[in-house]
Design a protein around this motif. Structure first.
Motif, short mmCIF file in Angstrom:
data_model
loop_
_atom_site.label_atom_id
_atom_site.label_comp_id
_atom_site.label_asym_id
_atom_site.label_seq_id
_atom_site.Cartn_x
_atom_site.Cartn_y
_atom_site.Cartn_z
N LEU A 148 -5.57 22.63 -41.30
CA LEU A 148 -6.16 21.28 -41.16
C LEU A 148 -5.47 20.31 -42.13
N TYR A 149 -5.30 19.08 -41.65
CA TYR A 149 -4.55 18.05 -42.38
C TYR A 149 -5.34 16.75 -42.47
N TYR A 150 -4.98 15.98 -43.50
CA TYR A 150 -5.69 14.72 -43.74
C TYR A 150 -4.69 13.60 -44.04
N PRO A 151 -5.15 12.35 -43.95
CA PRO A 151 -4.22 11.22 -44.17
C PRO A 151 -3.83 11.04 -45.62
N VAL A 152 -4.61 11.59 -46.54
CA VAL A 152 -4.31 11.43 -47.96
C VAL A 152 -4.37 12.79 -48.63
N ALA A 153 -3.76 12.87 -49.81
CA ALA A 153 -3.71 14.15 -50.51
C ALA A 153 -5.06 14.53 -51.11
N ASP A 154 -5.80 13.52 -51.54
CA ASP A 154 -7.02 13.79 -52.30
C ASP A 154 -8.24 13.48 -51.44
N THR A 155 -8.80 14.52 -50.83
CA THR A 155 -10.01 14.33 -50.03
C THR A 155 -11.16 15.11 -50.66
#
Lengths: 74, 384
Positions: B307-314
């Motif tokens: 799973l991936y996100y738009p920013v590094a820090d979620t």
């Protein structure tokens, strides 16, 4: 076998057992320095060089130059 | 070898049958498909996030092929055959950090992380490390053609596919708004599922929405069947989309940040594409995922999910919640793909009958598979 050589041999075996490649580079380089015979020195320097390459040891460049100067390495 | 008859598979969806049983259970057909459907294509192998820093190296076996995934000293992700050019020894047995060179454990031939052969100790005799017949420039590691897209490491083993941006142009164009950095969620955002089915069944199940109300009733409350649409791009990908994607929120209403500059269609839409052959991708306004299907035999597959996100820090709690939610959905599919696998041992099963309205994406995949297999057969026949 002289005592100092036996000690070095023992340290090399231990480093092999520990997969301590940086230490192997240093120990084989040390062993190479003890040999007056150029073939024996190049054999041991080769061992040192390989483990130096593997561990990115600072001695690697010097070992490469030594072997190249003796026509043993590209 | 007795060739399967794929004539019925190539018909239009209203007339076609699915792939014959042998394509799911027969070891000989599995080998045929290995080349036609996987080694001749851009297949997913792993993700770049698995080798995050220079020197990171992971040995992988892909359809029996021993491979080494690594990030070289310059930061480039590469895939090599994990085999020494000297005596064919496996070079790297376990995930490791390569500090300097890759040393073969047998005779210590050494390779740089970019594949160059840099040392051949004692090759000309003790202490003599060169030989006129050992040309290092010709004996570097065999590099497998690879490309990174959406963090997936795609490989073309047989080195015969079009350039990746050409082969994947349609999919890349469809999701061009999402051509922006993806940040892997880390250890809490990866998991594997081992399923007892042929890898193609995982593709087939993923790319259609027909099963959602029955297999994923939890989705039905907000993601109803009528809110979904089929996606079919013959020869490249198929899948499904939804018009009612609802963001996951924590107890205080907090959500993941969005990818930047998306058009309004993505406010409530999400899409799920099966990129042929073996990569399943999903994208939403606030996260994405990639599933790599690793065939482990005719009737076994490992699904590697990231799973991936738009920013590094979620937010780690929200991230964990998201992983748990998706894991539940993907686990709900296991009994289906394993059931279809067992069903294909039914001697009289004829490939099945598609719903022209609902099974288009699955048929699209079958048609592609059959076409690739037929092309390979024709090429082999011509060569003979």
């Amino acid at each position: 076998m002289p005592q100092s050589e036996a000690k070095l041999q023992s340290e090399i075996l231990k480093a092999h057992k520990d997969n301590d490649y940086s230490r192997l580079c240093e120990l084989y380089a040390k062993a190479a320095q003890t040999r007056g015979d150029v073939n024996q020195a190049c054999f041991l320097a080769t061992q040192a060089y390989v483990f130096g390459l593997q561990s990115n040891h600072p001695l690697t460049e010097h070992l490469h130059s030594f072997l190249k100067n003796h026509g043993r390495e590209e | 070898m007795q060739k399967t008859d794929l004539t019925a598979v190539r018909q239009s969806v209203s007339l076609a049958k699915g792939l014959p049983n042998a394509h799911y259970i027969d070891p000989t057909v599995y080998q045929e498909e290995k080349h036609a459907l996987l080694f001749d294509q851009w297949a997913g192998l792993s993700v770049a996030a698995d080798v995050p820093t220079p020197g990171d190296a992971i040995p992988l076996t892909f359809l029996g092929l021993p491979l080494l995934l690594l990030r070289d000293r310059e930061g480039q992700v590469r895939v090599f055959q994990n085999t020494c050019r000297h005596r064919g020894m496996i070079l790297v047995e376990h995930p490791t950090k390569i500090e300097g060179a890759i040393r073969c454990p047998y005779h210590s031939w050494c390779y740089a992380t970019d594949g160059r052969l840099v040392s051949t100790p004692h090759v000309g005799g003790p202490g003599q490390n060169t030989h006129e017949d050992i040309k290092r420039s010709e004996l570097g590691l065999i590099e497998i053609r690879s490309h990174i897209w959406r963090d997936v490491v795609w490989i073309n083993v047989n080195n015969n596919a079009p350039e990746f941006p050409v082969a994947m142009a349609d999919a890349m164009e469809r999701w061009k708004e999402f051509e922006q950095p993806l940040f892997h969620g880390g250890e809490d955002s990866r998991f594997n599922l081992e399923v007892n089915c042929n890898w193609k069944l995982a593709v087939e199940n993923y790319c259609e929405s027909y099963h959602l109300p029955w297999v994923h009733p939890g989705l039905n409350s907000y993601s109803r069947l009528e809110d979904h649409y089929n996606i079919e791009k013959p020869g490249t990908y198929s899948g499904q989309g939804t018009l009612v994607y609802r963001q996951l929120a924590d107890d205080s209403g907090g959500v993941f940040p969005d990818f930047a500059n998306l058009s309004s269609q993505w406010d409530s839409a999400a899409e799920y594409l099966a990129i042929y052959p073996n990569v399943l991708l999903g994208t939403h306004r606030d996260h994405a995922f990639a599933i790599i299907l690793v065939p482990e035999g005719p009737e076994a597959t490992i699904e590697k999910i990231h799973l991936y996100y738009p920013v590094a820090d979620t937010d780690p709690h929200l991230r964990q919640k998201n992983t748990t939610q998706w894991k539940l959905v993907f686990e709900e599919d296991v009994f289906v793909v394993e059931g279809m696998q067992r069903g294909r041992h039914g001697l009289a099963f004829d490939g099945g009958k598609f719903s022209p309205a609902m099974d288009g994406p699955t048929h699209c995949f079958h048609d592609w598979a059959a076409q690739q297999i037929e092309t390979k057969r024709q090429a082999r026949h011509a060569a003979e």
